[in-house]
Design an enzyme around this catalytic site. Sequence first.
Site, PDB file in Angstrom:
ATOM      1  N   CYS A 122       2.903 -32.465   0.541  1.00  0.00           N
ATOM      2  CA  CYS A 122       3.874 -32.604  -0.728  1.00  0.00           C
ATOM      3  C   CYS A 122       5.199 -32.315  -0.207  1.00  0.00           C
ATOM      4  O   CYS A 122       6.304 -33.075  -0.624  1.00  0.00           O
ATOM      5  CB  CYS A 122       3.599 -31.731  -1.698  1.00  0.00           C
ATOM      6  SG  CYS A 122       1.840 -31.860  -2.649  1.00  0.00           S
ATOM      7  N   CYS A 169       2.074 -27.065  -0.904  1.00  0.00           N
ATOM      8  CA  CYS A 169       1.292 -28.099  -0.197  1.00  0.00           C
ATOM      9  C   CYS A 169       2.129 -28.854   0.910  1.00  0.00           C
ATOM     10  O   CYS A 169       3.201 -29.402   0.493  1.00  0.00           O
ATOM     11  CB  CYS A 169       0.864 -29.239  -1.439  1.00  0.00           C
ATOM     12  SG  CYS A 169       0.401 -30.931  -0.790  1.00  0.00           S
TER      13      CYS A 169
END
Length: 110
Positions: free
Chosen positions: A38, A35
């Site tokens: 992230c 991600c």
Amino acid sequence: MNSFSILVVSAFMATFSDIIHGDQPVLVDFYADWCGPCQQMAPVLSELKGELNGQAQVIKVDVDKNQKVSQVYQIRTIPTMILFKKGKILWRHSGTATKAQLKSVIAAHQ
């Protein structure tokens, strides 16, 4: 590997429960390695942890490796950050956040 906990253990739910039921606030970052947002949050959380001086814990939970806890807390979007204290959810946010925002949220729940 980041300078803070990445919890992946066989008794994860018991360990996670013990951590979030403490007297100290715990900021949990639900994330995945693949991600992009992230990955953007990783250095922010690392800096935050260094500046908290033990006032709160910051942990990361990989949603791919810890699907049960992700289901329990209905993590649908990552990153999702949840602030716990004594087992209660005090704050929840999906998406990125600044270090200042996170510090403010933690300070409000000391």
